[in-house]
Scaffold this motif. Structure first.
Motif, PDB file in Angstrom:
ATOM      1  N   THR A  94      -1.509  16.586   5.270  1.00 40.37           N
ATOM      2  CA  THR A  94      -0.809  17.323   6.312  1.00 40.37           C
ATOM      3  C   THR A  94      -1.765  18.054   7.236  1.00 40.37           C
ATOM      4  N   LYS A  95      -2.815  18.562   6.676  1.00 42.99           N
ATOM      5  CA  LYS A  95      -3.883  19.179   7.465  1.00 42.99           C
ATOM      6  C   LYS A  95      -5.127  19.092   6.608  1.00 42.99           C
ATOM      7  N   GLN A  96      -6.239  19.503   7.143  1.00 43.15           N
ATOM      8  CA  GLN A  96      -7.463  19.383   6.372  1.00 43.15           C
ATOM      9  C   GLN A  96      -7.324  20.112   5.036  1.00 43.15           C
ATOM     10  N   ASN A  97      -7.641  19.408   3.982  1.00 45.64           N
ATOM     11  CA  ASN A  97      -7.647  19.954   2.624  1.00 45.64           C
ATOM     12  C   ASN A  97      -6.279  20.360   2.106  1.00 45.64           C
ATOM     13  N   GLU A  98      -5.226  19.708   2.592  1.00 45.62           N
ATOM     14  CA  GLU A  98      -3.899  19.890   2.015  1.00 45.62           C
ATOM     15  C   GLU A  98      -3.200  18.532   1.995  1.00 45.62           C
ATOM     16  N   TYR A  99      -2.639  18.198   0.834  1.00 44.24           N
ATOM     17  CA  TYR A  99      -1.980  16.911   0.665  1.00 44.24           C
ATOM     18  C   TYR A  99      -0.552  17.127   0.189  1.00 44.24           C
TER      19      TYR A  99
END
Length: 191
Positions: A94-99
């Motif tokens: 969804t954004k950097q370093n979040e899944y």
């Protein structure tokens, strides 16, 4: 003939995958029922599992083995574990370093026989699997929050590095003390 072989193999793989998922879910349900028979709830069972893993240094070793791509490595392991339980898994960054990982909860509409025989509710099973994953992740510096898409029977896991373990933390390097040398000697001899 090659196309036929591919279709047969794909069908066999799909059937084996479904059987594997059902078998693993059945065994976990039996473990949950055994715990209940010994007056342990799901939290007690999770604590027992983690006490055994902690006693042998499992989480320390996992943390040591993870590299700077800790989150990505955890995501791969999480998906591998979920693939043993669920057949339909999707991943989105969804954004950097979040899944966000969604997994189809097939046992909600088609519970395996062990749920009936051992008195396991699909919701109890979901709660147990989610709590176990959350505590495993927490011990590794990862944060997981679960939600559900009840209309489509999907579990949705939101995964990121925990706030306590951000990527921007700087390491502090110090000289080893005399107490550290015996540990370091053993470590380097083993590795």
């Amino acid at each position: 003939m090659n196309k036929l072989n591919d279709d047969i193999l794909e069908n066999i793989y799909k059937n084996i995958s479904t059987k594997r998922s059902k078998t693993i879910v059945n065994y976990i349900a039996m473990l949950m029922a055994l715990a209940r028979d010994h007056e342990l709830n799901e939290d007690d069972l999770i604590n027992w599992i983690h006490s055994k893993l902690s006693a042998i240094g499992y989480f320390q070793e996992k943390n040591r083995l993870f590299t700077q791509n800790k989150l990505d490595e955890f995501i791969v392991e999480f998906i591998e574990g979920r693939a043993l339980l669920y057949d339909d898994i999707n991943i989105t960054e969804t954004k950097q370093n979040e899944y966000v990982i969604s997994s189809k909860l097939w046992y909600k509409k088609n519970p395996p026989e062990s749920f009936f025989y051992f008195g396991i509710d699909p919701e109890d099973f979901s709660n147990y699997a989610q709590k176990l994953a959350q505590i495993n992740a927490e011990k590794l510096g990862i944060s997981i929050h679960f939600s559900e898409d009840q209309a489509n029977d999907y579990e949705i896991a939101h995964i990121q590095l925990s706030k306590k373990c951000s990527l921007s933390e700087e390491l502090t390097v110090t000289q080893p003390s005399s107490k550290d040398f015996s540990w370091l000697t053993c470590f380097f001899n083993e590795h």
